[in-house]
Write a protein that holds these residues in place. Structure first.
Motif, mmCIF file in Angstrom:
data_model
loop_
_atom_site.group_PDB
_atom_site.id
_atom_site.type_symbol
_atom_site.label_atom_id
_atom_site.label_comp_id
_atom_site.label_asym_id
_atom_site.label_seq_id
_atom_site.Cartn_x
_atom_site.Cartn_y
_atom_site.Cartn_z
ATOM 1 N N VAL A 1 -24.554 20.952 33.189
ATOM 2 C CA VAL A 1 -23.791 22.196 33.260
ATOM 3 C C VAL A 1 -22.382 22.032 33.813
ATOM 4 O O VAL A 1 -21.530 22.889 33.608
ATOM 5 N N ALA A 2 -22.119 20.907 34.524
ATOM 6 C CA ALA A 2 -20.772 20.702 35.055
ATOM 7 C C ALA A 2 -20.517 19.218 35.271
ATOM 8 O O ALA A 2 -21.425 18.466 35.629
ATOM 9 N N ILE A 3 -19.267 18.835 35.037
ATOM 10 C CA ILE A 3 -18.801 17.466 35.255
ATOM 11 C C ILE A 3 -17.666 17.549 36.271
ATOM 12 O O ILE A 3 -16.648 18.200 36.014
ATOM 13 N N ALA A 4 -17.845 16.923 37.416
ATOM 14 C CA ALA A 4 -16.843 16.930 38.485
ATOM 15 C C ALA A 4 -16.392 18.352 38.830
ATOM 16 O O ALA A 4 -15.221 18.604 39.079
ATOM 17 N N GLY A 5 -17.347 19.282 38.816
ATOM 18 C CA GLY A 5 -17.048 20.666 39.176
ATOM 19 C C GLY A 5 -16.561 21.545 38.044
ATOM 20 O O GLY A 5 -16.374 22.742 38.232
ATOM 21 N N TYR A 6 -16.353 20.979 36.855
ATOM 22 C CA TYR A 6 -15.878 21.767 35.712
ATOM 23 C C TYR A 6 -17.028 22.055 34.762
ATOM 24 O O TYR A 6 -17.726 21.136 34.328
ATOM 25 N N GLU A 7 -17.192 23.327 34.449
ATOM 26 C CA GLU A 7 -18.288 23.774 33.593
ATOM 27 C C GLU A 7 -18.247 23.097 32.224
ATOM 28 O O GLU A 7 -17.189 22.949 31.620
ATOM 29 N N VAL A 8 -19.413 22.699 31.743
ATOM 30 C CA VAL A 8 -19.558 22.187 30.380
ATOM 31 C C VAL A 8 -19.731 23.424 29.499
ATOM 32 O O VAL A 8 -20.760 24.092 29.548
ATOM 33 N N VAL A 9 -18.711 23.738 28.729
ATOM 34 C CA VAL A 9 -18.683 24.976 27.944
ATOM 35 C C VAL A 9 -19.095 24.682 26.505
ATOM 36 O O VAL A 9 -18.531 23.795 25.862
ATOM 37 N N LEU A 10 -20.054 25.433 26.019
ATOM 38 C CA LEU A 10 -20.492 25.313 24.630
ATOM 39 C C LEU A 10 -19.448 25.898 23.690
ATOM 40 O O LEU A 10 -18.721 26.826 24.071
ATOM 41 N N PRO A 11 -19.370 25.377 22.454
ATOM 42 C CA PRO A 11 -18.444 25.977 21.480
ATOM 43 C C PRO A 11 -18.813 27.441 21.232
ATOM 44 O O PRO A 11 -19.993 27.796 21.236
ATOM 45 N N LYS A 12 -17.797 28.278 21.038
ATOM 46 C CA LYS A 12 -18.055 29.702 20.780
ATOM 47 C C LYS A 12 -18.698 29.907 19.426
ATOM 48 O O LYS A 12 -19.549 30.762 19.257
ATOM 49 N N LYS A 13 -18.266 29.125 18.442
ATOM 50 C CA LYS A 13 -18.867 29.191 17.111
ATOM 51 C C LYS A 13 -19.535 27.855 16.851
ATOM 52 O O LYS A 13 -18.904 26.813 16.963
ATOM 53 N N TRP A 14 -20.817 27.887 16.517
ATOM 54 C CA TRP A 14 -21.585 26.662 16.355
ATOM 55 C C TRP A 14 -21.560 26.217 14.905
ATOM 56 O O TRP A 14 -21.769 27.001 13.994
ATOM 57 N N GLY A 15 -21.290 24.970 14.688
ATOM 58 C CA GLY A 15 -21.295 24.356 13.372
ATOM 59 C C GLY A 15 -21.203 22.854 13.558
ATOM 60 O O GLY A 15 -20.978 22.368 14.669
#
Length: 130
Positions: A69-83
């Motif tokens: 869920v986070a790398i060095a305190g930065y959120e791992v954000v999923l793409p808004k549109k999946w493809g």
């Protein structure tokens, strides 16, 4: 004014969440060397599909099924549109971030049960050697 306050509140919540470890999660600090786990990148997130029993991840309590869920305190954000293209870009970015993070550094994982397809993960799984 209410709309602006709602938008500001939403933006503030995003800032607060960047460094938050989920209630069901754990933040662990990795040193130099291989991280010792492989990820599978799917719409539900980057999930751990294997852990080297002799590696850092195992020693730190990372388990199959955990979601990064986070790398060095930065959120791992999923793409808004999946493809397929979005998945490839996202996977490349997360892998790059993991390899380039300073050491020692922390990773945060949501401690969740493995998804049914985690055990069957194959070609999509990628080793993270750091």
């Amino acid at each position: 004014a209410v709309q602006e306050a709602t938008k500001l509140g939403s933006q503030l919540q995003e800032l607060v969440d960047i460094n938050a470890v989920p209630a069901d999660g754990v933040e662990v600090e990795f040193g130099r060397g291989p991280l010792g786990f492989e990820l599978d990148f799917q719409a539900g997130g980057a999930r751990v599909v294997s852990v080297d029993p002799a590696g850092q991840a195992a020693a730190l309590g990372v388990e199959v099924g955990d979601r990064l869920v986070a790398i060095a305190g930065y959120e791992v954000v999923l793409p808004k549109k999946w493809g397929e293209e979005a998945k490839k870009r996202w996977e490349a970015q997360v892998t790059k971030d993991l390899k380039q993070m300073p050491r020692p550094s922390s990773l945060s994982f949501a401690k969740t049960a493995p998804a049914p397809d985690v055990a069957a993960a194959g070609a999509d799984a990628g080793a993270v050697d750091g």
